[in-house]
Design a protein around this motif. Sequence first.
Motif, short mmCIF file in Angstrom:
data_model
loop_
_atom_site.label_atom_id
_atom_site.label_comp_id
_atom_site.label_asym_id
_atom_site.label_seq_id
_atom_site.Cartn_x
_atom_site.Cartn_y
_atom_site.Cartn_z
N TYR A 56 15.04 -4.77 5.99
CA TYR A 56 14.59 -3.38 6.01
C TYR A 56 13.12 -3.43 6.42
O TYR A 56 12.36 -4.28 5.95
N GLN A 57 12.73 -2.51 7.28
CA GLN A 57 11.32 -2.42 7.63
C GLN A 57 10.80 -1.04 7.22
O GLN A 57 11.44 -0.02 7.49
N ILE A 58 9.64 -1.04 6.56
CA ILE A 58 9.01 0.23 6.19
C ILE A 58 7.57 0.23 6.71
O ILE A 58 6.97 -0.83 6.89
N GLY A 59 7.05 1.41 6.94
CA GLY A 59 5.65 1.55 7.36
C GLY A 59 4.92 2.40 6.34
O GLY A 59 5.44 3.43 5.90
N VAL A 60 3.74 1.96 5.92
CA VAL A 60 3.02 2.65 4.85
C VAL A 60 1.61 3.03 5.32
O VAL A 60 0.83 2.16 5.73
N LEU A 61 1.32 4.30 5.25
CA LEU A 61 -0.02 4.79 5.60
C LEU A 61 -0.91 4.74 4.36
O LEU A 61 -0.50 5.21 3.29
N ARG A 62 -2.10 4.20 4.51
CA ARG A 62 -3.05 4.26 3.38
C ARG A 62 -3.52 5.70 3.25
O ARG A 62 -4.11 6.26 4.17
N ASP A 63 -3.19 6.29 2.12
CA ASP A 63 -3.51 7.70 1.91
C ASP A 63 -4.19 7.85 0.56
O ASP A 63 -3.54 7.83 -0.47
N PRO A 64 -5.52 8.00 0.56
CA PRO A 64 -6.23 8.09 -0.72
C PRO A 64 -5.76 9.26 -1.58
O PRO A 64 -5.95 9.26 -2.78
N GLY A 65 -5.10 10.23 -0.98
CA GLY A 65 -4.63 11.39 -1.74
C GLY A 65 -3.24 11.19 -2.31
O GLY A 65 -2.65 12.09 -2.87
N SER A 66 -2.70 9.97 -2.19
CA SER A 66 -1.29 9.79 -2.53
C SER A 66 -1.06 9.37 -3.97
O SER A 66 0.03 8.94 -4.31
N ARG A 67 -2.04 9.43 -4.82
CA ARG A 67 -1.91 9.09 -6.23
C ARG A 67 -1.57 7.61 -6.44
O ARG A 67 -0.87 7.25 -7.37
N GLY A 68 -2.05 6.75 -5.53
CA GLY A 68 -2.00 5.33 -5.82
C GLY A 68 -0.89 4.53 -5.19
O GLY A 68 -0.98 3.32 -5.12
N GLY A 69 0.19 5.20 -4.74
CA GLY A 69 1.32 4.44 -4.20
C GLY A 69 0.96 3.67 -2.95
O GLY A 69 1.19 2.47 -2.84
N SER A 70 0.37 4.34 -1.99
CA SER A 70 0.09 3.68 -0.72
C SER A 70 -1.03 2.66 -0.86
O SER A 70 -1.01 1.61 -0.22
N GLU A 71 -1.98 2.93 -1.72
CA GLU A 71 -3.09 1.97 -1.88
C GLU A 71 -2.58 0.70 -2.55
O GLU A 71 -2.97 -0.41 -2.18
N ALA A 72 -1.68 0.85 -3.51
CA ALA A 72 -1.11 -0.35 -4.14
C ALA A 72 -0.31 -1.16 -3.12
O ALA A 72 -0.38 -2.39 -3.09
#
Length: 322
Positions: free
Chosen positions: A68-84
Amino acid sequence: MSQASLSLIVEVKARRQEARDIVTFELADPHGRPLPAFGAGAHIDVRVKDGLVRQYSLCNHPEERDRYQIGVLRDPGSRGGSEAMHDEIQEGDLLQISAPKNHFPLEPAERILLLAGGIGITPLLCMAERLAHTDTDFSLDYCTRSPERTAFRERIDASTFGDRVRFHFDDGEASQKLDLEALLGNPDPEARVYVCGPTGFIEAVMATAKAHGWPADRLHSEYFAGAVTTSDDDDSFEVKLASSGASYTVPADKTVHQVLAENGVEIMVSCEQGVCGTCLTGVLEGEPDHRDLYLEDHEHAANDQFTPCCSRAKSKTLVLDL
Ligand code: FES
C-alpha cells in the motif's frame, strides 16, 4: 476508533520525500504475504501513535497486492497526525492499520474528469492508474501551489497516462491556471466528475459544475481537511439515549462522542473531524447542527442521522438511536 478494525500489521518498507512537505510511505506485510485487495479511491486507517488514528488514501496501482502506498502532507493544523507521520515514522517501523475501505469508489462512465487539489491527488492518482489500465477515457487536472509542492510529478510523467494530466500551479502564468468554466461549462451526460482536495477547492468545483447543470449524482467528492468543529457560539445541549432513557449534558467545549465515552457509551470514531462517517448515529428526535463534510445536503436536511464526533444540536435535546 475500535482497535478491532485496525486488524493489519504492516511494515514501513520505504519512505520518500515526494515533494516539499509531502512524504510517501510504502507499507507491506512484514512476511511478504499479499495484502487485502482495494479499489481505486480506497483509504486505510493508520494508528499513527497512541490514541491517534488517521486516514490516508491509497495512491498506488489498485491491481497491486504486495504493498500500500500513502502520501502524507505535513499540516500543522492537523492536530498532530501528519506531523507524527513525518517526524516519527521511519523505515522498518511496524504500523497498525485497517483493511482498505472505500467511500469514494469509481463508478462506470464513458468519460471521467479527475480534479485534484494538492494532496487530494492521492486517491485520484490511484483512479488514474485504474482508468488507464481499463482503457477508460479520462483526464486529470492537478492543481498545486507550486512545482516544488507537487507530489508524484516524476511518476505521472513516466506513466502511460502522462499525456492526460494537466498541471496547474498557483504561482504560475495565468494561462496555465485551471479554467473550471471551460472544463465544466458543457455538462456531458456520459461523464462523471471526481474531485478531492481542500474544502475551498472542492466547493469551487462543485459550485461551477452545479451552476452549469451537472446532475448531483455525476459529481463525486472527497474532502481532506476536516470541518471546523467548534465555535465560540457553541452552547450546551442534552443527548438522550432511546434505549435506556439516560440523558447527558454536552457542554460547549466537548463533543457528543466525548460525553458519551465518559459515560461508558461507546461509539466508533476514526477521523473525529466529520470526514469519514464512521461515527454516524441515528437521530430519532431533535434537530442536529451538522458540522460534518461526510453527509450530502439532502441527508443533512433529513435530520435522521448525524456525526457525534463533531456535530452538535440546534434543539435543546437530541434523542439518539442508541
Ligand atoms: Fe469520522 Fe465522525 S469519526 S465522521
